[in-house]
Design a protein around this motif. Structure first.
Motif, PDB file in Angstrom:
ATOM      1  N   TRP A 143       4.147  49.524  51.600  1.00 40.08           N
ATOM      2  CA  TRP A 143       3.126  50.428  51.065  1.00 40.08           C
ATOM      3  C   TRP A 143       2.820  50.086  49.603  1.00 40.08           C
ATOM      4  O   TRP A 143       1.669  49.923  49.223  1.00 40.08           O
ATOM      5  CB  TRP A 143       3.589  51.874  51.190  1.00 40.08           C
ATOM      6  N   ASP A 144       3.864  49.988  48.791  1.00 42.26           N
ATOM      7  CA  ASP A 144       3.666  49.709  47.370  1.00 42.26           C
ATOM      8  C   ASP A 144       3.011  48.356  47.146  1.00 42.26           C
ATOM      9  O   ASP A 144       2.141  48.207  46.267  1.00 42.26           O
ATOM     10  CB  ASP A 144       5.009  49.762  46.632  1.00 42.26           C
ATOM     11  N   GLN A 203      -0.700  48.659  47.930  1.00 45.18           N
ATOM     12  CA  GLN A 203      -1.435  49.371  46.878  1.00 45.18           C
ATOM     13  C   GLN A 203      -1.644  48.464  45.665  1.00 45.18           C
ATOM     14  O   GLN A 203      -2.703  48.473  45.037  1.00 45.18           O
ATOM     15  CB  GLN A 203      -0.695  50.647  46.466  1.00 45.18           C
ATOM     16  N   ASN A 261      -4.397  45.891  46.646  1.00 41.94           N
ATOM     17  CA  ASN A 261      -5.736  46.382  46.984  1.00 41.94           C
ATOM     18  C   ASN A 261      -6.315  47.417  46.028  1.00 41.94           C
ATOM     19  O   ASN A 261      -7.527  47.623  46.038  1.00 41.94           O
ATOM     20  CB  ASN A 261      -5.713  46.986  48.396  1.00 41.94           C
ATOM     21  N   LEU A 262      -5.485  48.052  45.202  1.00 42.05           N
ATOM     22  CA  LEU A 262      -5.996  49.133  44.358  1.00 42.05           C
ATOM     23  C   LEU A 262      -5.583  49.027  42.895  1.00 42.05           C
ATOM     24  O   LEU A 262      -6.430  49.117  42.005  1.00 42.05           O
ATOM     25  CB  LEU A 262      -5.529  50.486  44.923  1.00 42.05           C
ATOM     26  N   ARG A 263      -4.294  48.827  42.626  1.00 43.22           N
ATOM     27  CA  ARG A 263      -3.805  48.921  41.251  1.00 43.22           C
ATOM     28  C   ARG A 263      -4.512  47.960  40.303  1.00 43.22           C
ATOM     29  O   ARG A 263      -4.898  48.331  39.184  1.00 43.22           O
ATOM     30  CB  ARG A 263      -2.291  48.675  41.225  1.00 43.22           C
ATOM     31  N   ALA A 265      -2.150  51.843  55.027  1.00 40.79           N
ATOM     32  CA  ALA A 265      -1.940  51.520  53.607  1.00 40.79           C
ATOM     33  C   ALA A 265      -3.188  50.886  53.009  1.00 40.79           C
ATOM     34  O   ALA A 265      -3.635  51.263  51.914  1.00 40.79           O
ATOM     35  CB  ALA A 265      -0.745  50.593  53.460  1.00 40.79           C
ATOM     36  N   TYR A 266      -3.751  49.923  53.709  1.00 43.25           N
ATOM     37  CA  TYR A 266      -4.972  49.255  53.253  1.00 43.25           C
ATOM     38  C   TYR A 266      -6.127  50.245  53.162  1.00 43.25           C
ATOM     39  O   TYR A 266      -6.831  50.317  52.138  1.00 43.25           O
ATOM     40  CB  TYR A 266      -5.313  48.116  54.211  1.00 43.25           C
ATOM     41  N   SER A 273      -6.089  53.465  52.879  1.00 43.58           N
ATOM     42  CA  SER A 273      -5.877  54.453  51.815  1.00 43.58           C
ATOM     43  C   SER A 273      -6.299  53.878  50.466  1.00 43.58           C
ATOM     44  O   SER A 273      -6.943  54.557  49.657  1.00 43.58           O
ATOM     45  CB  SER A 273      -4.411  54.863  51.773  1.00 43.58           C
ATOM     46  N   ALA A 274      -5.925  52.631  50.217  1.00 47.84           N
ATOM     47  CA  ALA A 274      -6.302  51.982  48.962  1.00 47.84           C
ATOM     48  C   ALA A 274      -7.813  51.835  48.855  1.00 47.84           C
ATOM     49  O   ALA A 274      -8.397  52.051  47.784  1.00 47.84           O
ATOM     50  CB  ALA A 274      -5.626  50.622  48.857  1.00 47.84           C
ATOM     51  N   THR A 309     -10.501  53.555  46.239  1.00 47.44           N
ATOM     52  CA  THR A 309     -11.372  52.760  45.377  1.00 47.44           C
ATOM     53  C   THR A 309     -12.710  53.456  45.145  1.00 47.44           C
ATOM     54  O   THR A 309     -13.283  53.385  44.046  1.00 47.44           O
ATOM     55  CB  THR A 309     -11.597  51.368  45.984  1.00 47.44           C
TER      56      THR A 309
END
Length: 254
Positions: free
Chosen positions: A113-114, A117, A120-122, A160-161, A163-164, A168
């Motif tokens: 998960w981390d 994220q 794809n997001l951080r 997970a993907y 959610s990111a 966005t």
């Protein structure tokens, strides 16, 4: 590309693209070069990235490839700074880097998960932060963040993907207010089903393609070029009053 629009405001503009060595990213690098922009792009695929940069440079493009793992925020900040030192403030940032790994819910762990994220997001947050001062000093700029329609389609095994990618869109809308006083526009693009080499290798098949095309309002494959042309428009001054918006390029699938 002769039958499509040219954007004079992109000529000489410094554009920074993450995940630009292959797929949609590489197509965007090519299209910005055709608009005579100065293109900095990053990836972890050095073979593809260096080959693309060499080919476009040979064709007269101003393009520079740098290795960068976007999950390493310190490295990401450093390459953005190096790019700006070389070609001046970044006028358009395209946050394209992503990885759509599929993991069934019962197999998902905290580490995965981390990692997803971070992939794809951080990095999107900190890339926007890194270009802010330069865009502000230049009087403005355009940021295009990439999301995905996967959460709208309720796709399986990519919680997970998805959610990111859903996050966005929220991030984009919030950043549009945080950065709007500096004249910076922030928008989101969601590409539809595009058959990249990765998808061919992992899960694409003729039956799935038939199903996708039947469910689209326009029964043709969405091509990387279709997405690139939307991004060109959002990076150009033609879209100067468009911000906080979400643009889906999927032939009417969702």
């Amino acid at each position: 590309m002769n039958q499509f629009a040219r954007y004079p405001s992109l000529e000489g503009r410094h554009v920074f693209i993450s995940g630009g060595a292959s797929g949609i990213g590489a197509t965007m690098v090519e299209h910005f070069c055709e608009q005579q922009a100065r293109v900095s792009f990053i990836d972890i695929d050095d073979v593809s990235g260096e080959a693309l940069a060499a080919r476009l440079t040979g064709q007269g493009g101003e393009v520079h490839y740098r290795h960068c793992d976007v999950t390493d925020i310190q490295q990401l900040r450093a390459v953005i700074e190096a790019a700006a030192d070389e070609w001046g403030p970044i006028g358009a940032l395209v946050n394209n880097a992503a990885r759509d790994t599929r993991v069934p819910l019962k197999e998902l762990d905290v580490e995965t998960w981390d990692d997803l994220q971070a992939t794809n997001l951080r990095h999107v947050v900190f890339a926007c932060q890194a270009v802010f001062a330069g865009m502000q000093a230049a009087g403005g700029g355009s940021i295009i963040n990439f999301s995905s329609p996967s959460f709208l389609r309720r796709s399986r095994d990519i919680s997970a993907y998805s959610s990111a990618k859903a996050a966005t869109i929220g991030l984009t809308r919030t950043l549009s207010r945080d950065m709007g006083d500096a004249g910076i526009r922030v928008n989101t693009v969601l590409p539809g089903w595009i058959i990249t080499e990765r998808q061919k290798a992992l899960w694409w098949n003729p039956e799935l393609e038939k199903q996708v095309l039947e469910n689209q309002s326009l029964h043709q494959r969405v091509q990387p070029e279709d997405v690139a042309r939307m991004v060109l428009f959002l990076a150009a001054d033609d879209s100067r009053m468009m911000t906080a918006q979400t643009y889906i390029v999927d032939g009417g699938l969702v």
